[in-house]
Design a protein around this motif. Structure first.
Motif, PDB file in Angstrom:
ATOM      1  N   GLU A 136       0.835  -1.202   0.000  1.00  0.00           N
ATOM      2  CA  GLU A 136       0.000   0.000   0.000  1.00  0.00           C
ATOM      3  C   GLU A 136       0.875   1.260   0.000  1.00  0.00           C
ATOM      4  OE1 GLU A 136      -3.604   2.120   2.589  1.00  0.00           O
ATOM      5  OE2 GLU A 136      -2.603   0.310   3.347  1.00  0.00           O
ATOM      6  N   LEU A 137       1.944   1.221   0.818  1.00  0.00           N
ATOM      7  CA  LEU A 137       2.849   2.369   0.879  1.00  0.00           C
ATOM      8  C   LEU A 137       3.487   2.624  -0.481  1.00  0.00           C
ATOM      9  CD1 LEU A 137       4.287   4.506   2.656  1.00  0.00           C
ATOM     10  CD2 LEU A 137       6.071   2.785   3.072  1.00  0.00           C
ATOM     11  N   ASP A 138       3.894   1.560  -1.149  1.00  0.00           N
ATOM     12  CA  ASP A 138       4.498   1.698  -2.480  1.00  0.00           C
ATOM     13  C   ASP A 138       3.498   2.293  -3.465  1.00  0.00           C
ATOM     14  OD1 ASP A 138       6.667   1.055  -4.485  1.00  0.00           O
ATOM     15  OD2 ASP A 138       5.046  -0.180  -5.289  1.00  0.00           O
ATOM     16  N   SER A 139       2.250   1.832  -3.377  1.00  0.00           N
ATOM     17  CA  SER A 139       1.215   2.336  -4.280  1.00  0.00           C
ATOM     18  C   SER A 139       0.950   3.827  -4.034  1.00  0.00           C
ATOM     19  CB  SER A 139      -0.074   1.540  -4.080  1.00  0.00           C
ATOM     20  OG  SER A 139      -1.128   2.092  -4.837  1.00  0.00           O
ATOM     21  N   ILE A 140       0.844   4.182  -2.756  1.00  0.00           N
ATOM     22  CA  ILE A 140       0.598   5.597  -2.426  1.00  0.00           C
ATOM     23  C   ILE A 140       1.798   6.455  -2.818  1.00  0.00           C
ATOM     24  CG2 ILE A 140       0.142   7.224  -0.548  1.00  0.00           C
ATOM     25  CD1 ILE A 140      -1.320   4.940   0.904  1.00  0.00           C
ATOM     26  N   SER A 141       3.004   5.910  -2.622  1.00  0.00           N
ATOM     27  CA  SER A 141       4.215   6.656  -2.991  1.00  0.00           C
ATOM     28  C   SER A 141       4.229   6.967  -4.478  1.00  0.00           C
ATOM     29  CB  SER A 141       5.470   5.861  -2.613  1.00  0.00           C
ATOM     30  OG  SER A 141       5.551   5.660  -1.229  1.00  0.00           O
ATOM     31  N   ARG A 142       3.809   5.970  -5.284  1.00  0.00           N
ATOM     32  CA  ARG A 142       3.755   6.206  -6.738  1.00  0.00           C
ATOM     33  C   ARG A 142       2.696   7.256  -7.079  1.00  0.00           C
ATOM     34  NH1 ARG A 142       2.021   1.685  -8.588  1.00  0.00           N
ATOM     35  NH2 ARG A 142       2.537   0.155  -7.000  1.00  0.00           N
ATOM     36  N   GLU A 143       1.595   7.236  -6.320  1.00  0.00           N
ATOM     37  CA  GLU A 143       0.585   8.277  -6.523  1.00  0.00           C
ATOM     38  C   GLU A 143       1.144   9.661  -6.184  1.00  0.00           C
ATOM     39  OE1 GLU A 143      -3.676   7.759  -5.496  1.00  0.00           O
ATOM     40  OE2 GLU A 143      -2.984   5.875  -4.559  1.00  0.00           O
ATOM     41  N   PHE A 144       1.867   9.728  -5.060  1.00  0.00           N
ATOM     42  CA  PHE A 144       2.504  10.996  -4.683  1.00  0.00           C
ATOM     43  C   PHE A 144       3.424  11.487  -5.797  1.00  0.00           C
ATOM     44  CE2 PHE A 144       2.144  10.020   0.123  1.00  0.00           C
ATOM     45  CZ  PHE A 144       1.007  10.807   0.226  1.00  0.00           C
ATOM     46  N   HIS A 145       4.227  10.555  -6.314  1.00  0.00           N
ATOM     47  CA  HIS A 145       5.190  10.925  -7.362  1.00  0.00           C
ATOM     48  C   HIS A 145       4.466  11.428  -8.610  1.00  0.00           C
ATOM     49  CE1 HIS A 145       8.795  10.873  -9.819  1.00  0.00           C
ATOM     50  NE2 HIS A 145       8.147  10.130 -10.709  1.00  0.00           N
ATOM     51  N   SER A 146       3.395  10.745  -8.985  1.00  0.00           N
ATOM     52  CA  SER A 146       2.636  11.172 -10.172  1.00  0.00           C
ATOM     53  C   SER A 146       2.022  12.552  -9.956  1.00  0.00           C
ATOM     54  CB  SER A 146       1.533  10.157 -10.485  1.00  0.00           C
ATOM     55  OG  SER A 146       2.083   8.899 -10.800  1.00  0.00           O
ATOM     56  N   LEU A 147       1.495  12.773  -8.743  1.00  0.00           N
ATOM     57  CA  LEU A 147       0.876  14.071  -8.455  1.00  0.00           C
ATOM     58  C   LEU A 147       1.895  15.200  -8.457  1.00  0.00           C
ATOM     59  CD1 LEU A 147      -1.586  13.042  -5.590  1.00  0.00           C
ATOM     60  CD2 LEU A 147      -2.172  13.653  -7.939  1.00  0.00           C
ATOM     61  N   SER A 148       3.159  14.892  -8.100  1.00  0.00           N
ATOM     62  CA  SER A 148       4.201  15.931  -8.085  1.00  0.00           C
ATOM     63  C   SER A 148       4.496  16.459  -9.475  1.00  0.00           C
ATOM     64  CB  SER A 148       5.486  15.389  -7.447  1.00  0.00           C
ATOM     65  OG  SER A 148       6.120  14.452  -8.301  1.00  0.00           O
ATOM     66  N   LEU A 149       4.054  15.738 -10.499  1.00  0.00           N
ATOM     67  CA  LEU A 149       4.295  16.154 -11.884  1.00  0.00           C
ATOM     68  C   LEU A 149       3.089  16.852 -12.495  1.00  0.00           C
ATOM     69  CD1 LEU A 149       6.097  12.903 -13.144  1.00  0.00           C
ATOM     70  CD2 LEU A 149       7.150  15.008 -12.292  1.00  0.00           C
ATOM     71  N   THR A 150       2.034  17.046 -11.698  1.00  0.00           N
ATOM     72  CA  THR A 150       0.830  17.689 -12.217  1.00  0.00           C
ATOM     73  C   THR A 150       0.873  19.193 -11.949  1.00  0.00           C
ATOM     74  OG1 THR A 150      -0.399  17.317 -10.159  1.00  0.00           O
ATOM     75  CG2 THR A 150      -0.516  15.592 -11.841  1.00  0.00           C
ATOM     76  N   VAL A 260       6.518  16.375  -2.259  1.00  0.00           N
ATOM     77  CA  VAL A 260       6.415  17.843  -2.226  1.00  0.00           C
ATOM     78  C   VAL A 260       7.768  18.466  -2.571  1.00  0.00           C
ATOM     79  CG1 VAL A 260       6.004  19.849  -0.752  1.00  0.00           C
ATOM     80  CG2 VAL A 260       4.498  17.865  -0.595  1.00  0.00           C
ATOM     81  N   SER A 261       8.859  17.868  -2.072  1.00  0.00           N
ATOM     82  CA  SER A 261      10.199  18.360  -2.399  1.00  0.00           C
ATOM     83  C   SER A 261      10.439  18.310  -3.907  1.00  0.00           C
ATOM     84  CB  SER A 261      11.262  17.524  -1.684  1.00  0.00           C
ATOM     85  OG  SER A 261      11.158  17.647  -0.295  1.00  0.00           O
ATOM     86  N   GLN A 262      10.011  17.204  -4.534  1.00  0.00           N
ATOM     87  CA  GLN A 262      10.175  17.079  -5.987  1.00  0.00           C
ATOM     88  C   GLN A 262       9.360  18.143  -6.721  1.00  0.00           C
ATOM     89  OE1 GLN A 262       8.928  12.997  -6.374  1.00  0.00           O
ATOM     90  NE2 GLN A 262      11.007  12.205  -6.296  1.00  0.00           N
ATOM     91  N   ASP A 263       8.146  18.383  -6.228  1.00  0.00           N
ATOM     92  CA  ASP A 263       7.296  19.402  -6.839  1.00  0.00           C
ATOM     93  C   ASP A 263       7.926  20.793  -6.713  1.00  0.00           C
ATOM     94  OD1 ASP A 263       4.602  20.301  -7.927  1.00  0.00           O
ATOM     95  OD2 ASP A 263       4.601  21.371  -6.016  1.00  0.00           O
ATOM     96  N   LEU A 264       8.441  21.102  -5.515  1.00  0.00           N
ATOM     97  CA  LEU A 264       9.077  22.410  -5.295  1.00  0.00           C
ATOM     98  C   LEU A 264      10.368  22.536  -6.089  1.00  0.00           C
ATOM     99  CD1 LEU A 264       8.569  22.891  -1.444  1.00  0.00           C
ATOM    100  CD2 LEU A 264       7.274  23.940  -3.302  1.00  0.00           C
ATOM    101  N   LEU A 265      11.126  21.430  -6.158  1.00  0.00           N
ATOM    102  CA  LEU A 265      12.387  21.463  -6.900  1.00  0.00           C
ATOM    103  C   LEU A 265      12.131  21.748  -8.378  1.00  0.00           C
ATOM    104  CD1 LEU A 265      15.426  21.053  -6.470  1.00  0.00           C
ATOM    105  CD2 LEU A 265      15.108  18.647  -7.077  1.00  0.00           C
ATOM    106  N   ARG A 266      11.072  21.139  -8.910  1.00  0.00           N
ATOM    107  CA  ARG A 266      10.717  21.395 -10.318  1.00  0.00           C
ATOM    108  C   ARG A 266      10.341  22.868 -10.501  1.00  0.00           C
ATOM    109  NH1 ARG A 266       5.804  21.254 -13.035  1.00  0.00           N
ATOM    110  NH2 ARG A 266       4.779  20.549 -11.135  1.00  0.00           N
ATOM    111  N   LYS A 267       9.583  23.413  -9.541  1.00  0.00           N
ATOM    112  CA  LYS A 267       9.195  24.826  -9.645  1.00  0.00           C
ATOM    113  C   LYS A 267      10.407  25.742  -9.511  1.00  0.00           C
ATOM    114  CE  LYS A 267       4.482  24.075  -8.020  1.00  0.00           C
ATOM    115  NZ  LYS A 267       3.544  24.189  -6.884  1.00  0.00           N
ATOM    116  N   TYR A 268      11.327  25.380  -8.578  1.00  0.00           N
ATOM    117  CA  TYR A 268      12.539  26.181  -8.428  1.00  0.00           C
ATOM    118  C   TYR A 268      13.387  26.125  -9.700  1.00  0.00           C
ATOM    119  CZ  TYR A 268      11.796  26.979  -3.440  1.00  0.00           C
ATOM    120  OH  TYR A 268      11.289  27.380  -2.226  1.00  0.00           O
ATOM    121  N   TYR A 269      13.409  24.952 -10.325  1.00  0.00           N
ATOM    122  CA  TYR A 269      14.170  24.814 -11.574  1.00  0.00           C
ATOM    123  C   TYR A 269      13.565  25.713 -12.651  1.00  0.00           C
ATOM    124  CZ  TYR A 269      15.697  22.857 -16.006  1.00  0.00           C
ATOM    125  OH  TYR A 269      16.183  22.705 -17.278  1.00  0.00           O
ATOM    126  N   LEU A 270      12.234  25.703 -12.753  1.00  0.00           N
ATOM    127  CA  LEU A 270      11.572  26.563 -13.742  1.00  0.00           C
ATOM    128  C   LEU A 270      11.794  28.031 -13.427  1.00  0.00           C
ATOM    129  CD1 LEU A 270       8.198  24.622 -14.178  1.00  0.00           C
ATOM    130  CD2 LEU A 270      10.133  24.670 -15.749  1.00  0.00           C
TER     131      LEU A 270
END
Length: 546
Positions: A136-150, A260-270
């Motif tokens: 379940e944790l792995d599944s939710i983690s993948r969901e988190f990762h996918s959402l970080s790209l939206t 969230v870190s990945q999402d912020l890092l992408r925004k900081y990169y942009l």
């Protein structure tokens, strides 16, 4: 989470009886131990173990009964399960009283049971449940990762975390306004934030791969997890639970913070990419590498308003008192200081209705400030920005000087405003900040300096003094400059030079003799003053310093 209550529902416990500590049936069970010795240490305990015993090896006296039970309670065991029979016929009264006092369940088997079957059954259940949680944790983690790209990655990640934990989630950025999902009661939110802000130094020293920090407050469990990357913390995720936390809560919070870190890092990169483009565009403007007005405005989002807005170039120069080269952008620490100062610059200009575009070169930060204001004069608002920026500390012993070019409408004139702002910084008379239009006669001197006759003009009026000072080590040129600076006040001039008036009188007579004309005569005074100021500018302050 497996509890004692859950264990009692399993088939191997169908013939059991709870004889004490019934209020503790919600205690967690993480593992089982068979314990047949009255004395033991911490090496076999991790906490939340279900203890199985037949009483073999015990000498059941009053003191040993309670000390054995108290050791289990102290080491956070889940419960004690005892098989009644040959070694243990009944539970002593003292043990029952202690178990009830600590809400520690004592469970008895009145018939023979196989402890191996019990441990296998419970361990299998725990391992399988743990495996399911990992899946379940792995599944939710993948969901988190996918959402970080939206597009709305942050809010979607926080909503999913809230759904999976049924907790209130607070997002607390280091710079910005905190919010919660769902909205918390204002009083509760305020209490939590007060605690966090009070200990903010403690949170800032935590690194992002630390486990969540946990504390209890107003019948709630609070978990706090840093969010960031590259050894920098950008925000905190706070989970507010109406129950005790478990390992799964901590793991979910950790995975969410990573997303969230990945999402912020992408925004900081942009943002960084945008800022680099902004810097390149502004450099092209101020150095005259763009020759088309349409192309110049194309980078901004203000094309439709360009006929009604004006701008200035502002140069903020950071001077290090002891090491002039230490603020080079090649130095990582000082680059970080200048970067944070640039954020402050951007914030201040926006606060007073300017749209700033920023670039930097060595120890200068260059701002193209487009005026969007409709109230108060542009100059008045820029002065408010300048007043703030002059008192912001950059580095240990830095000093700030600010030069401001004239206001223009066409972006192709940016190189003129830039040149004017640089000229302001080149004038030693202005120690902190000035507008180019306020330079007065120095603007004429700048035009004079561009003429080939400048040197001869200075020579005609000042060369005898210049040569005399060099040959004899005197300060007659400085004396004359100060004399005009204080509007020919002998008292003020003597005070500034730390000499008595008789010495000043002597120097002034000496100057007249060397120049061979009366510098105070109306036909000579203006020429001498202009020559002094021109020489002062060309020497970059040599006249005004002893």
């Amino acid at each position: 989470m497996l509890t004692v209550q859950d264990v009692l529902k399993r088939s191997l416990f169908s013939k059991t009886k709870v004889v004490a500590g019934a209020n503790g049936l919600q205690r967690q069970v993480k593992w089982t131990h068979v314990l047949e010795i009255p004395f033991f240490d911490d090496t076999i305990f991790q906490g939340s173990e279900l203890i199985l015993s037949t009483g073999f090896g015990f000498e059941w006296r009053d003191s040993s009964n309670t000390s054995f039970l108290f050791n289990l309670i102290e080491r956070n065991a889940s419960c004690l399960c005892i098989e009644l029979g040959h070694y243990f016929e009944e539970i002593p009264k003292e043990m029952i009283e202690m178990a009830n006092a600590y809400n520690f369940p004592i469970i008895i088997f009145e018939k023979f049971v196989n402890f191996v079957e019990i441990t296998q059954d419970i361990h299998s259940f725990i391992i399988n449940a743990h495996h399911e949680k990992l899946v379940e944790l792995d599944s939710i983690s993948r969901e988190f990762h996918s959402l970080s790209l939206t597009t709305h990655g942050l809010s979607n990640i926080l909503k999913l975390l809230q759904q999976k934990t049924e907790a209130s989630i607070i997002y607390l950025p280091l710079e910005g306004t905190p919010f919660s999902i769902p909205s918390l009661n204002n009083d509760i939110m305020e209490q939590i934030l007060q605690i966090i802000y009070k200990d903010k130094d403690k949170w800032n020293y935590r690194i992002t791969n630390d486990p969540p920090f946990e504390w209890k407050m107003i019948n709630r469990t609070i978990l706090l997890q840093p969010v960031g990357a590259m050894d920098q913390i950008w925000a905190y995720l706070v989970m507010v639970l109406d129950r005790k936390s478990d390992e799964f809560d901590s793991l979910l919070l950790d995975r969410a913070s990573l997303a969230v870190s990945q999402d912020l890092l992408r925004k900081y990169y942009l943002d960084e990419k945008r800022l680099r483009l902004e810097s390149t565009w502004l450099n092209d403007l101020i150095y005259g590498r763009i020759n088309n007005e349409e192309q110049a405005w194309g980078f901004t989002s203000l094309t439709s308003k360009r006929n009604s807005i004006r701008y200035r170039i502002v140069i903020i120069e950071i001077e290090e008192a002891f090491q002039p080269s230490s603020l080079s952008l090649l130095d990582e620490e000082n680059e970080s200081a200048i970067y944070h100062y640039s954020l402050k610059i951007r914030s201040e200009f926006e606060k007073y209705s300017f749209t700033p575009y920023i670039t930097s070169k060595r120890n200068q930060i260059i701002v193209l400030a487009i005026d969007l204001g409709t109230t108060n004069s542009s100059k008045e608002r820029i002065l408010k920005v300048v007043d703030t920026l002059l008192f912001v500390r950059v580095g240990e012993s830095s000093q700030i000087r600010i030069g401001i070019g004239r206001q223009y409408q066409l972006l192709l004139d940016a190189h003129n405003s830039f040149r004017e702002a640089q000229l302001v910084l080149n004038y030693p008379t202005f120690s902190t900040s000035a507008f180019y239009e306020d330079l007065g006669i120095y603007r004429l001197i700048q035009l004079i300096q561009q003429n080939q006759d400048t040197a001869s003009f200075i020579e005609d009026y000042l060369s005898p003094l210049i040569y005399y000072d060099k040959e004899y080590g005197t300060e007659l040129l400085l004396t004359l400059a100060k004399y005009f600076e204080f509007d020919r006040s002998k008292k003020l001039t003597a005070q500034d030079l730390y000499i008595v008036r008789q010495t000043l009188y002597h120097r002034l007579e000496k100057i007249k003799m060397i120049l061979n004309f009366d510098f105070e005569a109306p036909e000579n005074r203006l020429n001498v003053e202009i020559a002094l100021k021109t020489y002062q500018f060309t020497q970059q302050g040599g006249v005004s310093s002893k």
